[in-house]
Design a protein around this motif. Structure first.
Motif, PDB file in Angstrom:
ATOM      1  N   GLY A 135      43.056  48.654  43.527  1.00  0.00           N
ATOM      2  CA  GLY A 135      44.083  48.819  44.549  1.00  0.00           C
ATOM      3  C   GLY A 135      45.493  48.982  44.033  1.00  0.00           C
ATOM      4  O   GLY A 135      46.436  49.039  44.805  1.00  0.00           O
ATOM      5  N   LYS A 136      45.640  49.052  42.716  1.00  0.00           N
ATOM      6  CA  LYS A 136      46.951  49.373  42.151  1.00  0.00           C
ATOM      7  C   LYS A 136      46.766  49.935  40.754  1.00  0.00           C
ATOM      8  O   LYS A 136      45.750  49.683  40.098  1.00  0.00           O
ATOM      9  CB  LYS A 136      47.891  48.175  42.156  1.00  0.00           C
ATOM     10  N   ILE A 137      47.741  50.721  40.323  1.00  0.00           N
ATOM     11  CA  ILE A 137      47.689  51.286  38.979  1.00  0.00           C
ATOM     12  C   ILE A 137      47.702  50.131  37.986  1.00  0.00           C
ATOM     13  O   ILE A 137      48.497  49.196  38.115  1.00  0.00           O
ATOM     14  CB  ILE A 137      48.876  52.242  38.742  1.00  0.00           C
ATOM     15  N   GLY A 138      46.789  50.193  37.011  1.00  0.00           N
ATOM     16  CA  GLY A 138      46.740  49.151  35.994  1.00  0.00           C
ATOM     17  C   GLY A 138      45.722  48.064  36.265  1.00  0.00           C
ATOM     18  O   GLY A 138      45.630  47.093  35.525  1.00  0.00           O
ATOM     19  N   MET A 139      44.937  48.213  37.341  1.00  0.00           N
ATOM     20  CA  MET A 139      43.942  47.194  37.665  1.00  0.00           C
ATOM     21  C   MET A 139      42.661  47.849  38.169  1.00  0.00           C
ATOM     22  O   MET A 139      42.697  48.697  39.049  1.00  0.00           O
ATOM     23  CB  MET A 139      44.499  46.243  38.733  1.00  0.00           C
ATOM     24  N   GLN A 140      41.552  47.443  37.571  1.00  0.00           N
ATOM     25  CA  GLN A 140      40.228  47.951  37.939  1.00  0.00           C
ATOM     26  C   GLN A 140      39.326  46.768  38.286  1.00  0.00           C
ATOM     27  O   GLN A 140      39.545  45.664  37.794  1.00  0.00           O
ATOM     28  CB  GLN A 140      39.611  48.723  36.766  1.00  0.00           C
ATOM     29  N   ILE A 141      38.321  47.027  39.106  1.00  0.00           N
ATOM     30  CA  ILE A 141      37.381  45.977  39.493  1.00  0.00           C
ATOM     31  C   ILE A 141      35.954  46.447  39.192  1.00  0.00           C
ATOM     32  O   ILE A 141      35.610  47.599  39.437  1.00  0.00           O
ATOM     33  CB  ILE A 141      37.576  45.592  40.984  1.00  0.00           C
ATOM     34  N   LYS A 142      35.163  45.529  38.637  1.00  0.00           N
ATOM     35  CA  LYS A 142      33.785  45.832  38.230  1.00  0.00           C
ATOM     36  C   LYS A 142      32.833  44.985  39.063  1.00  0.00           C
ATOM     37  O   LYS A 142      33.044  43.774  39.214  1.00  0.00           O
ATOM     38  CB  LYS A 142      33.633  45.487  36.740  1.00  0.00           C
ATOM     39  N   PHE A 143      31.793  45.626  39.609  1.00  0.00           N
ATOM     40  CA  PHE A 143      30.756  44.922  40.348  1.00  0.00           C
ATOM     41  C   PHE A 143      29.533  45.804  40.479  1.00  0.00           C
ATOM     42  O   PHE A 143      29.537  46.952  40.045  1.00  0.00           O
ATOM     43  CB  PHE A 143      31.231  44.444  41.721  1.00  0.00           C
ATOM     44  N   ALA A 144      28.491  45.294  41.076  1.00  0.00           N
ATOM     45  CA  ALA A 144      27.262  46.067  41.253  1.00  0.00           C
ATOM     46  C   ALA A 144      27.501  47.191  42.262  1.00  0.00           C
ATOM     47  O   ALA A 144      28.205  46.984  43.261  1.00  0.00           O
ATOM     48  CB  ALA A 144      26.143  45.157  41.748  1.00  0.00           C
ATOM     49  N   PRO A 145      26.907  48.366  42.038  1.00  0.00           N
ATOM     50  CA  PRO A 145      27.065  49.470  43.000  1.00  0.00           C
ATOM     51  C   PRO A 145      26.612  49.080  44.407  1.00  0.00           C
ATOM     52  O   PRO A 145      27.222  49.505  45.387  1.00  0.00           O
ATOM     53  CB  PRO A 145      26.185  50.582  42.431  1.00  0.00           C
ATOM     54  N   THR A 146      25.573  48.263  44.506  1.00  0.00           N
ATOM     55  CA  THR A 146      25.106  47.832  45.833  1.00  0.00           C
ATOM     56  C   THR A 146      26.180  47.015  46.553  1.00  0.00           C
ATOM     57  O   THR A 146      26.275  47.059  47.774  1.00  0.00           O
ATOM     58  CB  THR A 146      23.810  47.004  45.734  1.00  0.00           C
ATOM     59  N   ASP A 147      27.014  46.301  45.774  1.00  0.00           N
ATOM     60  CA  ASP A 147      28.111  45.540  46.381  1.00  0.00           C
ATOM     61  C   ASP A 147      29.208  46.465  46.882  1.00  0.00           C
ATOM     62  O   ASP A 147      29.854  46.178  47.894  1.00  0.00           O
ATOM     63  CB  ASP A 147      28.668  44.507  45.402  1.00  0.00           C
TER      64      ASP A 147
END
Length: 162
Positions: A135-147
């Protein structure tokens, strides 16, 4: 004392739904957007796990979210077919913030101002995890594709072309 991490809408929504996740942060020159392949390198993750969020329209008031690999392009014909429209086109970048609440390079498929129909490239279904903008430049989120499917009420579809 550790710096408290700022939470974006996307992160708040993921946490509310109790979805297991991991956050990656990276820096950019002058805080500007970088391409997804560079993002993968900056966070030390394989390119095939990093996805970008694109917003397209099929006419006034008809908006759709497409989540595809960063090293691919949205197949506009396939996207139109999936949503049952004759054609779709990318929205102009200047409309992105007002429509989604996110800027280019920091657009997350989760936590937009309004929920839009969301389609995730079918390739993600075979992955153990997926990484998208938090939700902002410089930040990524990792989780399961099903999530991601669950969090966006999304659907898998063949929409990307390499």
């Amino acid at each position: 004392m550790a710096k408290k991490q700022a939470k974006t809408n996307a992160i708040r929504l993921i946490e509310q739904q109790k979805i297991a996740h991991e956050i990656f942060e990276y820096t950019t020159e002058n805080g500007g957007a970088v391409d997804g392949i560079t993002v993968a390198s900056k966070i030390g993750q394989p390119v095939e796990m990093v996805y970008k969020t694109l917003i397209a329209t099929a006419g006034k008031g008809k908006y759709f979210v497409f989540v595809i690999p960063v090293d691919a392009e949205l197949d506009l014909k396939a996207a139109a077919k999936v949503i049952g429209e004759k054609k779709v086109e990318m929205i102009p970048v200047k409309e992105l913030l007002g429509l989604t609440g996110y800027v280019r390079g920091g657009c997350s498929p989760i936590g937009m101002k309004k929920p839009f129909p969301t389609f995730i490239d079918q390739a993600a279904a075979a992955l153990d995890y997926i990484i998208v903008s938090a939700g902002k430049i410089g930040m990524q989120i990792k989780f399961a594709p099903t999530d991601l499917v669950k969090a966006t009420n999304g659907h898998y579809a063949v929409i990307a072309v390499k």
